[in-house]
Design a protein around this motif. Structure first.
Motif, short mmCIF file in Angstrom:
data_model
loop_
_atom_site.label_atom_id
_atom_site.label_comp_id
_atom_site.label_asym_id
_atom_site.label_seq_id
_atom_site.Cartn_x
_atom_site.Cartn_y
_atom_site.Cartn_z
N LEU A 192 0.77 -1.15 -0.02
CA LEU A 192 -0.01 0.00 0.00
C LEU A 192 0.70 1.23 0.22
CD1 LEU A 192 -3.12 -0.13 -0.27
CD2 LEU A 192 -3.38 0.20 2.03
N GLY A 193 1.22 1.79 1.05
CA GLY A 193 2.01 2.87 1.13
C GLY A 193 1.59 4.28 0.77
N LYS A 194 2.46 5.26 0.90
CA LYS A 194 2.02 6.56 0.41
C LYS A 194 1.82 6.72 -0.98
CE LYS A 194 3.99 11.15 1.79
NZ LYS A 194 5.39 11.64 2.45
N SER A 195 2.16 6.01 -1.93
CA SER A 195 1.87 6.16 -3.39
C SER A 195 0.69 5.65 -3.63
CB SER A 195 2.99 5.71 -4.38
OG SER A 195 3.04 4.22 -4.04
N ARG A 196 0.32 4.80 -2.79
CA ARG A 196 -1.42 4.21 -3.17
C ARG A 196 -2.49 4.90 -2.16
NH1 ARG A 196 0.52 2.37 -6.85
NH2 ARG A 196 1.08 0.20 -7.43
N ALA A 197 -2.10 6.00 -1.63
CA ALA A 197 -2.99 6.76 -0.77
C ALA A 197 -4.34 6.96 -1.23
CB ALA A 197 -2.49 8.01 -0.36
N LEU A 198 -4.43 6.96 -2.75
CA LEU A 198 -5.61 7.40 -3.26
C LEU A 198 -6.57 5.94 -3.07
CD1 LEU A 198 -7.21 9.33 -4.94
CD2 LEU A 198 -6.77 7.89 -7.02
N SER A 199 -6.09 4.85 -3.23
CA SER A 199 -6.84 3.53 -3.28
C SER A 199 -7.35 3.52 -1.64
CB SER A 199 -5.91 2.39 -3.12
OG SER A 199 -5.19 2.50 -4.32
N VAL A 200 -6.96 4.11 -0.72
CA VAL A 200 -7.35 3.95 0.74
C VAL A 200 -8.41 5.18 0.84
CG1 VAL A 200 -6.76 4.53 3.17
CG2 VAL A 200 -5.10 3.20 1.71
N GLU A 201 -8.13 6.29 -0.10
CA GLU A 201 -9.00 7.34 -0.07
C GLU A 201 -10.27 7.05 -0.62
OE1 GLU A 201 -7.60 11.02 -1.30
OE2 GLU A 201 -9.50 12.07 -1.01
N LEU A 202 -10.26 6.38 -1.74
CA LEU A 202 -11.57 5.99 -2.46
C LEU A 202 -12.25 4.88 -1.57
CD1 LEU A 202 -10.26 5.43 -6.15
CD2 LEU A 202 -11.42 7.33 -5.23
N ALA A 203 -11.71 3.79 -1.03
CA ALA A 203 -12.42 2.97 -0.03
C ALA A 203 -12.92 3.58 0.91
CB ALA A 203 -11.38 1.88 0.24
N GLY A 204 -12.24 4.75 1.46
CA GLY A 204 -12.60 5.68 2.61
C GLY A 204 -14.20 6.33 2.31
#
Lengths: 272, 825, 109
Positions: free
Chosen positions: B787-799
């Protein structure tokens, strides 16, 4: 029409407003533009009409005219006043240190919207509304409150002070669109009710030979359809201003990417 | 643009070349997807046309029995369903929309190319499901509007309605995906300099149509879900004897159905607004007025659904309100017609077939609009409803308005699409036969309707005096059929001709698609053009003055040689890789539908397995594509927001309407139960706790996102695990709640309250479950360090999705649980 | 609006953990108030408006802060708010239409 008749507060209030307007011009040593002066004059006329002619009809237990009066107070007079007031008249005191944070908070679109909606919805709540009909002082207070809340409501659309800016044009449309929710929440139940909601209207004869329930349906429709049509016309104006701005022949600097352009544009709106 | 310009290869390979069959099956190129839409739509057009001809043959003479009443019902049902869902929408949105959106806004593809392919395959699967009744169970026969309670199993046993409902559900899903794809594309991917007010009008209309799709289709989805629950699980959403009202279906259906009319009409308005300026050699008259009236029509179209229901008795106030809004909508529509006429006025006209069809559209659509205003008046409508007058009206709108436009669009854009011209001579024949056949078929219906001929009846008596006009109509229908035959011949001839290819800009066009080759290369534009005004291509050719009026052109100012593409290097252009998953996923969905209908659970399991596996497969492919779309060069007008975020927010907007429909049904039905438990059964302490848990999970979610954004892997894992745990606790609470209700004797079918409660809260629970699954996958990714910083968008979308589910629960907790004592509507 | 211009530089400035915790505290307090309103009989005449205001406040808090609409581009707000308005109007009008229907329909059964 006897303007000094029952409610001397009206002409006195208008006179005070005009005096303040002229006094502010003198103090600043500037004149409002011809257009601003015209809007201000129309605003004064609208206040006079709303608080005398319409008020008499509303006092004759005509609920529909009372609703028209409320619409004038919230949707017509405040924008006229904002159009008629030059920014330099308001800026010195609105931007003075103790007031500025409060002004900033109150004219924030979300806050302004919530305050207006709360005032408007609460005032049409049966116990409050009925008290308004019976208690003249409370009535005057509520009408002043309507105009004040209306000023807040229209501020993000017509702000004359660039430091307390307007919304961008598409956001303005969305903002006014959102207004349909509280307005419908008040107007729809009144229009569709099968009984008279506010008891005061059943306690005497109506003007124009209307029955209390017909009058109520008419009042609800004025608020619902009248308000909707009015906003639709306002949307049209805003859309035109937007399209004019977007159509301006700005050639694109080769390196400029879209986000930078947007900052430029939203600043221009804020300054206009 | 620092790279050294290299010369383009002399022959740019068109998008049509190469790849073989597999290349087409796995394609995600918007132009190839568009062509696949075209092929399927032309097939269904022939099928729907055949059904129409059968209807006209049956009505040739009184007391005819060429078709039985049952077959007649199936034919008019399938004619409507096919033409709307499988022909007109796929042609306008899937074909012309898909092909032209990236070309007209100066982009290389749509925002979500794989989703685009998925939309097509789902649409095809829907078309097949709708027609599987030929093989088993019979064709759907309850009308395209499928009025309840005719569609209940008690009145229509067998599989026909099941095919119909599931087919439409799949088709609706496909359309919603298209809508959010198009909206995101037009909002985010416009070439630099193309402001909203510089977009071609077709783009305006498609943008607004996409919004309409997103807010209209959820109502249909809910209506169909209730219907399927009634048919499969024995609930009573539309059964009057259980206290419910079939009128609910009409509200939900027309809440979708009227915007649907504009989902078909608005793109047509947009196309006409492209064709007319080109062949009048004048800029579109009153551009902002046109754009604004599109917005206004779209907004009003959401407040007029009641005019389909005047006969149901909604009361004088509601009738008046719907009548007023319906009449209001004539104003922006009239504005458009006058704008077109003003555009033609004083132009230097070229009478091509495309222009003929555009002129025909203005005339015929105006006729349809006039009869539409009549329907807006409730008292007049009561006389006309369910008569042939209505049939005349909507055919003038949908054939005269929309089909004429589609034909204009074919003649206009076919050179760009295929690289070959359509025959003009044959085209004129096609046009005149269409005009004659169309008016002969549908104009007499106005009279028949006024004389009292009801629609949908399969035959009529000889003493009614309807025979002559019906025979005239049937003759007209045959002329129309010949016209369509000529159209197919024209297409066939143009494709098989050995003549030269069409030039890039055969009509001296105005918008960007004419700046690239015909047919365009796979990447559309070698360099993304810079836009300097409306009618971008015209300005490139003739300078700014040309766009301000026809004067500059007419004064003999010689067109300068345009330099559309200053190529960098074609090898530097990376297009997203093809994918087989859209096809496989759609097949999985189709198999699930099939299994549901023929009631064979093993097939459902296979379909579900295929679906889930291909979603997972897509997820693994996603990483690559996500990065590509994050590149700001690929979304120049997005203001720096990732397109996936815009897409997800549009989806959330659509979900608002989904849940609003469910919640309003609950409120309407909760106190209409005839027996059994009511809202008082709801357990406040338990759900207060659930609410608390869900709110806290939202808190953990934002904390997880914050941890990811600052690159804190440890807390990222901990918070994500927390969200999943809290989500599971919430679901556990719901399972406990449902079980205890069941033990107290309240099952799904007990009464109106129980069924609307279980469906509403159950659908919310399903959303929570999907969220838990999504977040679990992210958690696994976090644990494996992916995951990590470069994939923050994936976490944001799920959020974002997770918070939305939370927000919906806030509303449900208030309106359903805390307001349990408030009587329903 | 200054934060519109700010948001347009392409960077979104999300708030920190402290803000999130404060919002969470507000959410819990508002929920507690909602449940209290439910159990206090004296408040039942104004139950509906009170609950709607409280729920709207919670809704707004989550959407503005947790979903970052306050900090993101207004484009996203638009994409969300417009359908939300439509959804609300749909809810209100369906309830009113059916209320009329049941007031004027012969009772069933």
């Amino acid at each position: 029409m006897d303007i000094f008749g029952e409610h001397p507060s009206i002409p006195i209030g208008i006179a005070i407003l005009i005096a303040i307007y002229l006094g502010a011009c003198r103090a600043a040593g500037r004149k409002p533009t011809r257009r601003q002066a015209m809007w201000f004059a129309i605003a004064m006329g609208a206040i006079l009409f709303t608080q005398t002619e319409l008020d008499e009809l509303a006092d004759a237990r005509l609920f529909s005219m009372h609703m028209l009066q409320h619409l004038m107070q919230t949707f017509v007079i405040p924008p006229l006043l904002l159009l008629g007031t030059p920014g330099w008249m308001l800026a010195p005191w609105m931007l003075s240190p103790p007031i500025k944070p409060i002004a900033r908070l109150l004219t924030n679109p979300v806050v302004a919207f919530l305050i207006f909606s709360a005032v408007f919805v609460t005032a049409h709540f049966p116990p409050v509304f009925d008290r308004m009909c019976r208690d003249e002082n409370f009535h005057i207070f509520l009408h002043l409150l309507f105009m004040a809340a209306g000023m807040l409501l229209w501020w993000p659309i017509l702000s004359p002070v660039p430091e307390l800016p307007r919304l961008s044009y598409p956001a303005q449309i969305l903002y006014l669109f959102l207004l349909m929710i509280p307005m419908t929440a008040v107007a729809a139940p009144i229009t569709l009710a099968t009984k008279v909601i506010y008891p005061w209207y059943t306690e005497g004869a109506h003007g124009w030979g209307l029955t209390a329930i017909d009058d109520q349906v008419l009042g609800g429709l004025i608020m619902w359809i009248g308000q909707g049509t009015y906003l639709m016309i306002v949307f049209t104006f805003i859309f035109y201003k937007w399209s004019q701005r977007e159509d301006r022949d700005v050639s694109v600097p080769p390196e400029a990417t879209a986000p930078e352009l947007r900052v430029l544009r939203s600043r221009r709106v804020a300054g206009s | 643009m620092a790279a050294q310009p290299k010369p383009l290869p002399a022959h740019q390979p068109s998008y049509l070349e190469g790849g073989g069959i597999l290349g087409w099956l796995t394609t995600i190129d918007h132009k190839r997807v568009a062509v696949m839409y075209l092929v399927s739509a032309l097939f269904f057009l022939a099928l729907g046309g055949f059904e129409a001809m059968a209807i006209r043959v049956q009505l040739w003479r009184p007391d005819n029995h060429a078709l039985s009443a049952a077959v007649y019902n199936a034919f008019f049902t399938m004619h409507g369903t096919t033409m709307i869902f499988l022909v007109v929408m796929p042609l306008l949105l899937g074909f012309f929309g898909n092909f032209l959106i990236p070309l007209q806004i100066g982009a290389r593809d749509v925002a979500f190319p794989r989703l685009n392919a998925l939309s097509f395959w789902l649409a095809l699967v829907a078309g097949i499901l709708l027609h599987l009744g030929w093989i088993r169970g019979g064709l759907p026969d309850a009308g395209w509007f499928g009025y309840a309670n005719l569609t209940e199993r008690y009145f229509t046993p067998g599989l026909a309605i099941d095919w119909w409902a599931i087919g439409l559900l799949v088709s609706g899903t496909s359309t919603v995906l298209t809508g959010l794809n198009f909206l995101t594309t037009i909002v985010a991917m416009r070439a630099p300099g193309m402001t909203y007010m510089r977009m071609p009008m077709f783009m305006w209309s498609l943008m607004v149509t996409s919004i309409l799709i997103l807010i209209a289709f959820p109502a249909l989805t809910i209506g169909l879900i209730f219907l399927l629950f009634d048919r499969f699980f024995g609930t009573h959403f539309y059964v009057a004897s259980a206290g419910a009202t079939p009128i609910l279906w009409q509200h939900l259906f027309w809440l979708f159905g009227h915007p649907e009319v504009y989902i078909m009409a608005l793109p047509a308005f947009g196309i006409i607004s492209e064709v007319i300026p080109t062949f009048s050699r004048k800029p579109l008259f009153g551009y902002p007025m046109m754009a604004y009236s599109i917005c206004l029509i779209a907004f009003l179209s959401y407040g007029v659904w009641g005019h389909h229901m005047f006969a149901t008795g909604m009361g004088p106030v509601a009738d008046s309100a719907f009548a007023i809004t319906s009449m209001l909508i004539a104003i922006p529509t009239g504005v458009k017609i006058f704008s077109w006429i003003a555009t033609i006025w004083g132009g230097s006209l070229r009478m091509t077939t495309a222009f003929y069809f555009a002129l025909g559209m203005i005339l015929e659509f105006t006729l349809g609009g006039l009869s539409g205003i009549m329907h807006a008046s409730a008292p007049i409508d009561l006389q006309q409803t369910d008569s042939y007058f209505v049939v005349a009206h909507f055919h003038y709108v949908l054939f005269g308005g929309v089909m004429f436009t589609i034909m204009a669009a074919f003649y206009y854009w076919w050179p760009k699409i295929s690289g070959r011209m359509l025959g003009e001579r044959l085209g004129k024949w096609h046009f005149w036969l269409t005009v004659i056949g169309f008016n002969l078929t549908f104009f007499p219906m106005h009279f028949l309707g006024m004389w009292g001929m009801p629609r949908r009846t399969y035959t009529y008596g000889a003493d009614m005096g309807w025979t002559n006009l019906n025979q005239l109509e049937t003759i007209g229908a045959f002329i129309l059929a010949v016209a369509f035959l000529l159209f197919y011949v024209n297409i066939f001839k143009s494709l098989s001709s050995r003549e030269e290819r069409a030039p890039a800009d055969p009509w001296d066009g105005r918008s960007l698609e004419w700046s690239t080759a015909s047919p365009p290369p796979a990447y559309n534009f070698a360099t993304i053009p810079q836009i300097r005004g409306r009618d971008a291509w015209w300005i490139l050719k003739y300078g700014r003055a040309g766009s301000r009026g026809v004067a500059a052109y007419m004064s003999g100012q010689a067109p300068s040689q345009p330099q559309p593409d200053q190529p960098v290097s074609v090898e530097d252009i990376h297009m997203p890789a093809p994918s087989i998953f859209p096809l496989v996923l759609s097949l999985g969905v189709g198999v699930i539908g099939l299994g549901l209908i023929i009631d064979w659970y093993r097939i459902i399991l296979i379909g579900a397995a295929v679906t889930v596996l291909s979603i997972v497969g897509m997820g693994f492919e996603y990483a690559d594509f996500g990065e590509q779309s994050h590149d700001p060069e690929h979304a120049p007008s997005s203001g720096g927001v990732d397109v996936r975020k815009i897409g997800l927010w549009s989806f959330i907007g659509s979900e608002c309407v989904f849940f609003a429909s469910l919640i309003s049904t609950f409120i309407v039905y909760k106190s209409r139960s005839l027996a059994g438990p009511g809202p008082k059964i709801l357990n406040i302490p338990l759900t207060s706790f659930s609410t608390f848990v869900l709110l806290m999970s939202s808190l953990l979610m934002v904390l997880a996102l914050a941890a990811t954004q600052r690159g804190d892997k440890r807390w990222e894992r901990i918070w994500l695990a927390g969200v999943v745990t809290f989500g599971l606790i919430f679901l556990g609470g719901q399972v406990y709640e449902f079980t205890s209700f069941y033990n107290e004797g309240m099952g799904l079918t007990t009464n109106l309250f129980s069924q609307s409660f279980f469906v509403l809260v159950g659908f919310h629970g399903a959303h929570v479950a999907i969220g838990v699954l999504w977040l679990s996958v992210l958690w696994v990714a976090a644990m494996t360090g992916k995951l990590g910083k470069s994939r923050a968008l994936s976490v944001e979308l799920a959020g974002l999705y997770w918070h939305f589910v939370d927000v919906v629960w806030i509303i449900i907790f208030t309106l359903v649980y805390l307001m349990q004592a408030v009587p329903g509507a | 609006m200054s934060d519109i211009a700010d948001a347009h530089d392409g960077q979104t400035h999300h708030p920190g953990a402290a803000t999130y915790l404060i919002i969470a505290a507000f959410l819990v307090i508002l929920t507690a108030m909602e449940v209290t309103v439910f159990y206090v009989h004296a408040l039942h005449p104004v139950l509906v408006p009170l609950l709607i205001v409280l729920a709207a406040a919670k809704f707004a808090l989550v959407v503005m802060f947790y979903m970052h609409l306050k900090y993101d581009q207004w484009l996203l707000t638009g994409v969300f708010i417009f359908p939300l308005i439509i959804a609300t109007l749909l809810l209100v009008s369906l309830i009113l239409l059916f209320a009329y229907l049941s007031n004027h329909m012969a009772p069933i059964g």
